[in-house]
Design a protein around this motif. Structure first.
Motif, PDB file in Angstrom:
ATOM      1  N   LEU A  81       1.383  -1.278   0.359  1.00 32.44           N
ATOM      2  CA  LEU A  81      -0.177   0.144  -0.249  1.00 32.44           C
ATOM      3  C   LEU A  81       0.985   1.258  -0.811  1.00 32.44           C
ATOM      4  O   LEU A  81       0.669   1.947  -0.646  1.00 32.44           O
ATOM      5  N   VAL A  82       1.840   0.822   0.702  1.00 35.67           N
ATOM      6  CA  VAL A  82       2.618   2.393   0.998  1.00 35.67           C
ATOM      7  C   VAL A  82       3.415   2.782  -0.205  1.00 35.67           C
ATOM      8  O   VAL A  82       3.658   3.596  -0.721  1.00 35.67           O
ATOM      9  N   GLY A  83       4.024   1.612  -0.703  1.00 40.08           N
ATOM     10  CA  GLY A  83       4.868   1.910  -2.244  1.00 40.08           C
ATOM     11  C   GLY A  83       4.677   2.319  -3.210  1.00 40.08           C
ATOM     12  O   GLY A  83       5.280   2.109  -4.101  1.00 40.08           O
ATOM     13  N   SER A  84       2.362   1.954  -2.981  1.00 37.82           N
ATOM     14  CA  SER A  84       2.302   1.766  -4.845  1.00 37.82           C
ATOM     15  C   SER A  84       1.476   3.232  -5.049  1.00 37.82           C
ATOM     16  O   SER A  84       1.882   3.555  -6.153  1.00 37.82           O
ATOM     17  N   SER A  85       2.086   3.757  -3.747  1.00 32.83           N
ATOM     18  CA  SER A  85       0.748   5.381  -3.897  1.00 32.83           C
ATOM     19  C   SER A  85       2.184   6.827  -3.600  1.00 32.83           C
ATOM     20  O   SER A  85       2.384   6.214  -2.227  1.00 32.83           O
ATOM     21  N   ARG A  86       2.594   7.373  -3.951  1.00 35.07           N
ATOM     22  CA  ARG A  86       3.157   7.825  -3.466  1.00 35.07           C
ATOM     23  C   ARG A  86       2.275   9.269  -2.469  1.00 35.07           C
ATOM     24  O   ARG A  86       3.007   9.697  -1.810  1.00 35.07           O
ATOM     25  N   THR A  87       0.998   9.486  -2.692  1.00 34.45           N
ATOM     26  CA  THR A  87       0.493   9.765  -1.175  1.00 34.45           C
ATOM     27  C   THR A  87       0.397   9.407  -0.223  1.00 34.45           C
ATOM     28  O   THR A  87       0.721   9.261   0.841  1.00 34.45           O
ATOM     29  N   ALA A  88       0.024   7.925  -0.069  1.00 30.93           N
ATOM     30  CA  ALA A  88       0.376   6.972   0.880  1.00 30.93           C
ATOM     31  C   ALA A  88       1.576   6.990   1.828  1.00 30.93           C
ATOM     32  O   ALA A  88       1.235   6.928   2.561  1.00 30.93           O
ATOM     33  N   TYR A  89       2.676   7.037   0.689  1.00 25.79           N
ATOM     34  CA  TYR A  89       3.736   7.383   1.041  1.00 25.79           C
ATOM     35  C   TYR A  89       4.101   7.964   1.810  1.00 25.79           C
ATOM     36  O   TYR A  89       5.114   7.640   3.466  1.00 25.79           O
ATOM     37  N   ALA A  90       3.872   8.834   1.440  1.00 22.84           N
ATOM     38  CA  ALA A  90       4.049  10.649   2.232  1.00 22.84           C
ATOM     39  C   ALA A  90       3.526  10.181   3.551  1.00 22.84           C
ATOM     40  O   ALA A  90       3.530  11.454   4.110  1.00 22.84           O
ATOM     41  N   ALA A  91       2.244   9.969   3.493  1.00 19.29           N
ATOM     42  CA  ALA A  91       1.213  10.987   4.448  1.00 19.29           C
ATOM     43  C   ALA A  91       1.427   9.456   5.571  1.00 19.29           C
ATOM     44  O   ALA A  91       1.566   9.393   6.787  1.00 19.29           O
ATOM     45  N   VAL A  92       1.908   7.973   4.696  1.00 17.55           N
ATOM     46  CA  VAL A  92       1.992   6.865   5.957  1.00 17.55           C
ATOM     47  C   VAL A  92       3.093   6.454   7.201  1.00 17.55           C
ATOM     48  O   VAL A  92       3.467   6.438   7.726  1.00 17.55           O
ATOM     49  N   TYR A  93       4.285   6.791   5.629  1.00 14.87           N
ATOM     50  CA  TYR A  93       5.698   6.473   6.237  1.00 14.87           C
ATOM     51  C   TYR A  93       6.501   7.212   7.603  1.00 14.87           C
ATOM     52  O   TYR A  93       7.085   6.211   8.251  1.00 14.87           O
ATOM     53  N   PRO A  94       6.104   8.189   7.369  1.00  9.23           N
ATOM     54  CA  PRO A  94       6.566   8.952   8.848  1.00  9.23           C
ATOM     55  C   PRO A  94       5.883   8.437   9.861  1.00  9.23           C
ATOM     56  O   PRO A  94       6.128   8.970  10.825  1.00  9.23           O
ATOM     57  N   LEU A  95       4.259   8.259  10.099  1.00  7.15           N
ATOM     58  CA  LEU A  95       4.023   7.860  11.038  1.00  7.15           C
ATOM     59  C   LEU A  95       4.619   6.502  11.337  1.00  7.15           C
ATOM     60  O   LEU A  95       4.897   6.452  12.534  1.00  7.15           O
ATOM     61  N   MET A  96       5.190   5.732  10.656  1.00  3.26           N
ATOM     62  CA  MET A  96       5.497   4.323  10.961  1.00  3.26           C
ATOM     63  C   MET A  96       7.067   4.675  11.510  1.00  3.26           C
ATOM     64  O   MET A  96       7.307   3.926  12.527  1.00  3.26           O
ATOM     65  N   VAL A  97       7.723   5.598  11.515  1.00  2.00           N
ATOM     66  CA  VAL A  97       9.467   5.982  11.662  1.00  2.00           C
ATOM     67  C   VAL A  97       8.576   6.276  13.676  1.00  2.00           C
ATOM     68  O   VAL A  97       9.108   6.105  14.217  1.00  2.00           O
ATOM     69  N   GLY A  98       7.923   7.051  12.783  1.00  2.00           N
ATOM     70  CA  GLY A  98       8.075   7.652  14.887  1.00  2.00           C
ATOM     71  C   GLY A  98       7.127   6.666  15.948  1.00  2.00           C
ATOM     72  O   GLY A  98       7.498   6.549  17.013  1.00  2.00           O
ATOM     73  N   PHE A  99       6.392   5.649  14.999  1.00  2.00           N
ATOM     74  CA  PHE A  99       6.026   4.403  16.244  1.00  2.00           C
ATOM     75  C   PHE A  99       7.137   3.950  16.369  1.00  2.00           C
ATOM     76  O   PHE A  99       7.059   3.006  17.581  1.00  2.00           O
ATOM     77  N   ASN A 100       8.193   3.375  15.170  1.00  4.74           N
ATOM     78  CA  ASN A 100       9.105   2.060  15.912  1.00  4.74           C
ATOM     79  C   ASN A 100       9.709   2.908  16.461  1.00  4.74           C
ATOM     80  O   ASN A 100      10.683   1.978  17.172  1.00  4.74           O
ATOM     81  N   ALA A 101      10.271   4.147  16.631  1.00  4.34           N
ATOM     82  CA  ALA A 101      10.546   5.038  17.353  1.00  4.34           C
ATOM     83  C   ALA A 101      10.735   5.082  18.953  1.00  4.34           C
ATOM     84  O   ALA A 101      11.278   4.419  19.931  1.00  4.34           O
ATOM     85  N   VAL A 102       9.169   4.253  19.278  1.00  5.47           N
ATOM     86  CA  VAL A 102       8.888   4.218  20.639  1.00  5.47           C
ATOM     87  C   VAL A 102       9.503   2.337  21.016  1.00  5.47           C
ATOM     88  O   VAL A 102       9.404   1.432  20.292  1.00  5.47           O
ATOM     89  N   PRO A 103      10.096   2.876  22.026  1.00 14.53           N
ATOM     90  CA  PRO A 103      10.833   1.628  22.874  1.00 14.53           C
ATOM     91  C   PRO A 103       9.671   0.521  23.135  1.00 14.53           C
ATOM     92  O   PRO A 103       8.609   0.646  23.602  1.00 14.53           O
ATOM     93  N   LYS A 104      10.169  -0.560  22.433  1.00 13.67           N
ATOM     94  CA  LYS A 104       8.662  -1.636  22.396  1.00 13.67           C
ATOM     95  C   LYS A 104       8.461  -2.374  24.266  1.00 13.67           C
ATOM     96  O   LYS A 104       7.585  -2.858  24.550  1.00 13.67           O
ATOM     97  N   ALA A 105      10.527  -1.499  24.714  1.00 10.55           N
ATOM     98  CA  ALA A 105      10.042  -1.950  26.576  1.00 10.55           C
ATOM     99  C   ALA A 105       8.992  -1.472  27.184  1.00 10.55           C
ATOM    100  O   ALA A 105       8.588  -2.144  27.981  1.00 10.55           O
ATOM    101  N   ALA A 106       8.373  -0.323  26.861  1.00 11.97           N
ATOM    102  CA  ALA A 106       7.397   0.573  27.421  1.00 11.97           C
ATOM    103  C   ALA A 106       6.117   0.528  26.877  1.00 11.97           C
ATOM    104  O   ALA A 106       4.581   0.332  27.468  1.00 11.97           O
ATOM    105  N   ILE A 107       6.064  -0.688  25.717  1.00  7.62           N
ATOM    106  CA  ILE A 107       4.991  -0.774  25.222  1.00  7.62           C
ATOM    107  C   ILE A 107       4.283  -2.487  26.172  1.00  7.62           C
ATOM    108  O   ILE A 107       2.932  -2.821  26.450  1.00  7.62           O
ATOM    109  N   VAL A 108       5.618  -3.175  26.528  1.00  8.58           N
ATOM    110  CA  VAL A 108       4.934  -4.405  27.877  1.00  8.58           C
ATOM    111  C   VAL A 108       3.890  -4.582  28.776  1.00  8.58           C
ATOM    112  O   VAL A 108       2.939  -5.293  29.110  1.00  8.58           O
TER     113      VAL A 108
END
Length: 255
Positions: A81-108
């Motif tokens: 989905l993200v790679g097939s659309s420039r709009t989806a790439y621009a919208a979703v990718y920054p949110l995914m980077v922010g979510f991935n930066a959250v320490p998973k130990a804090a989510i447990v």
């Protein structure tokens, strides 16, 4: 042929040399096992606690595979989905980077509230920590499709869907296998992290229990078991990659 033979055995020889050096240093320095055990002491723990170690390793393995399997499905779909659309790439990718930066130990701890003590936090943590590399690599493989190639295919009558499915996805396979080799190691990390915090079984729980009792050889035996499982899965994906995407490595194979 000699170069390939040496490359095949190089990891084994290096690992053997490091283990030997480890044993010599611990023995010569007379380091107590409750601080830093030797490989021989770890091997003795494997022999003594073979049953509990195998049971814990199997529990960690299948929990990791469930979370990793979900990560593959979600990662591929979201990456497409993200790679097939420039709009989806621009919208979703920054949110995914922010979510991935959250320490998973804090989510447990949050997962414990949602799923309770047991398998739920382990599966979810393995999924959360491993789907990001898969999504990013699939999206990158599709988003970097050469514009000239796409233009030629469009002139020949191919639709956008045809370009993505018949050209984009096969072109993304090397990226996909690369992401699997990274994600599987992260999935084991996520499972063990959850088991140490909110588990009642598995290698993580065993390491936590052994550490609290200052039984470092047993704790290190658990770490070795995790490493062996992760390396085995890594080699499995490498084998599948070599036999399904050999066309992507033709240039390097001749060197």
């Amino acid at each position: 042929m000699k170069a390939r033979h040496y490359e095949r055995w190089a990891p084994v020889l290096l690992a053997a040399a490091l283990v030997l050096l480890w044993q010599v240093v611990v023995t010569a320095a007379n380091i107590p096992d409750y601080l830093f055990p030797s490989p021989w002491q770890i091997a003795q723990q494997f022999a003594e606690f073979k049953g509990p170690l195998l049971a814990a390793a199997w529990s960690t393995f299948w929990v990791t595979m469930v979370g990793f399997g979900i990560a593959i499905v979600v990662g591929v779909l979201l990456g497409f989905l993200v790679g097939s659309s420039r709009t989806a790439y621009a919208a979703v990718y920054p949110l995914m980077v922010g979510f991935n930066a959250v320490p998973k130990a804090a989510i447990v701890p949050i997962l414990v509230v949602w799923f309770g003590i047991g398998l739920g936090p382990g599966i979810t943590t393995a999924f959360l920590i491993s789907f990001f590399p898969i999504t990013v690599n699939i999206a990158t493989g599709l988003a970097t499709l050469e514009p000239e190639l796409e233009d030629v295919l469009r002139v020949l009558g191919a639709k956008r869907w045809d370009v993505l499915v018949k050209v984009g996805l096969p072109r993304s396979m090397p990226y996909f296998y690369g992401s699997l080799k990274i994600a599987i190691t992260l999935a084991f990390v996520g499972t063990v992290l959850a088991e140490m915090t909110a588990g009642d079984s598995g290698i993580g729980n065993l390491i936590q229990t052994a550490g609290s009792q200052q039984r470092m050889p047993l704790a290190f035996a658990g770490l070795v078991a995790i490493s062996v499982m992760a390396m085995a899965m890594y080699e499995l994906f490498s084998y599948v990659e070599r036999h399904t995407t050999a066309w992507a490595h033709r240039g390097s194979q001749g060197q």
